[in-house]
Design a protein around this motif. Sequence first.
Motif, short mmCIF file in Angstrom:
data_model
loop_
_atom_site.label_atom_id
_atom_site.label_comp_id
_atom_site.label_asym_id
_atom_site.label_seq_id
_atom_site.Cartn_x
_atom_site.Cartn_y
_atom_site.Cartn_z
N TYR A 28 21.25 59.68 43.95
CA TYR A 28 21.82 58.99 42.60
C TYR A 28 22.79 57.75 42.83
O TYR A 28 24.06 57.77 42.45
CB TYR A 28 22.72 60.07 42.04
N PRO A 29 22.09 56.86 43.66
CA PRO A 29 23.04 55.62 43.74
C PRO A 29 23.40 54.66 42.52
O PRO A 29 22.82 54.97 41.55
CB PRO A 29 22.10 54.73 44.63
N GLY A 30 24.87 54.54 42.50
CA GLY A 30 25.44 53.85 41.37
C GLY A 30 25.66 54.70 40.22
O GLY A 30 26.41 54.21 39.40
N ASP A 31 25.55 56.15 40.38
CA ASP A 31 25.97 57.00 39.42
C ASP A 31 27.19 57.81 39.68
O ASP A 31 26.85 58.87 40.56
CB ASP A 31 24.73 57.82 38.75
N ILE A 32 28.30 57.68 39.55
CA ILE A 32 29.61 58.37 39.99
C ILE A 32 29.50 59.86 39.48
O ILE A 32 29.77 60.72 40.38
CB ILE A 32 30.70 57.58 39.70
N THR A 33 28.90 60.04 38.27
CA THR A 33 29.02 61.58 37.76
C THR A 33 28.03 62.35 38.64
O THR A 33 28.18 63.42 38.83
CB THR A 33 28.85 61.50 36.28
N ARG A 34 26.87 61.88 38.61
CA ARG A 34 25.74 62.60 39.25
C ARG A 34 25.97 62.70 40.67
O ARG A 34 25.82 63.95 41.28
CB ARG A 34 24.32 62.18 38.89
N GLN A 35 26.54 61.78 41.45
CA GLN A 35 27.02 62.05 42.76
C GLN A 35 28.16 63.17 43.00
O GLN A 35 28.01 63.84 43.75
CB GLN A 35 27.57 60.49 43.29
N THR A 36 29.01 63.00 41.95
CA THR A 36 30.07 64.15 42.14
C THR A 36 29.36 65.51 42.00
O THR A 36 29.87 66.49 42.71
CB THR A 36 31.05 63.91 40.97
N ALA A 37 28.52 65.81 41.01
CA ALA A 37 27.75 66.95 40.73
C ALA A 37 27.05 67.38 42.07
O ALA A 37 27.29 68.60 42.36
CB ALA A 37 27.29 66.91 39.48
N ARG A 38 26.39 66.47 42.52
CA ARG A 38 25.45 66.61 43.65
C ARG A 38 26.36 67.03 45.03
O ARG A 38 26.32 68.22 45.58
CB ARG A 38 24.63 65.67 43.95
#
Length: 339
Positions: A259-269
């Motif tokens: 999820y490059p560029g997506d802070i919310t999805r990176q946090t969830a992962r």
Amino acid sequence: MNNRYIILSPQCRGTFLQRMSELYLHLGNYLDLEEAEGRHLCYTKIFLSDAFSQYKELKNSLLFKEFISKTANSIIEQPPLDRSKISLLIKTSTNVNPFIFQSLRLTDDEVEGKDSYFQTTCLFQKYLKSLEGTGMTMAKNLIRTWIYVRDIDVNYPGVVQARNTFFQKQGLTPETHFIASTGIGGYSSSPRVAVAMDFLTYPNIEEKNIQYLKAPDHLNPTQDYGVAFERGTKVTINGKQQFFISGTASINKKGEVMYPGDITRQTARLLENIGTLLADGGAIMKDIKYFIVYLRDDADAETTENFMNHVYPDIPHILVHAKVCRPEWLIEMECIAEK
């Protein structure tokens, strides 16, 4: 063993001295209450917004002299993203520490003209020097490290190479084990120092009481992409289980950034990754005592704060501005869990 963790930040927005004065009162009151319940101060981690200008004032303050200096502590520039200038991560416990916490720093003379490879090697050598005559070794007794790297996009490769070389000489290999760690952007009080380290050592730990945590369905072994650290380590002392989760990011089992560029999805992962590591040792997310949240871009603070408050409102956390070792990662977290 009854441990408690708390994160303290001043609410006032005055000078650095005024903010420390508020923390002095807050911490003093808190420690009085803790002593009444049989817990004493074990260590303090201090996050500063500008170590170069704040370090001496901190060391000369009543806050530091009367409280923080009495036990193990670490000082690092990783600006708290609540704009507090200074925040404290405090651990108190009813028991005598079963561990040794060391915060090792280099002087200007030691680093003059030396690159991050040399500085990393020098810090590991300092650590080994501290073990002389104790019967302890890095391979048997070192449980966790924190490596703070100035200008991490430039200096991190030298840190990685030095650690790989040094660990191999100490018998730490993919066939044995590595050390749980966070390698993250962070600044010392001197602009010449490129690398600083903290070490957590357990003098009386036995091999049977250590488990290195794996999550092969979510995370690949770190050596697959050329670095040497454990994803997490579980330590069992007198029936108490402690889980030291290394700096964890949005990565999949192939070592690819998700999820490059997506802070919310990176946090969830990354939180999903942490959950799978804990599960390998028999723990769950509710066992986590605190999170340290590292953000590459401080503009992501509000989004991340809202996410954490929504998902884990009862677990203390602190957001700090600290660049992660891969530019594609917007966020990294570490935590400690206990059962």
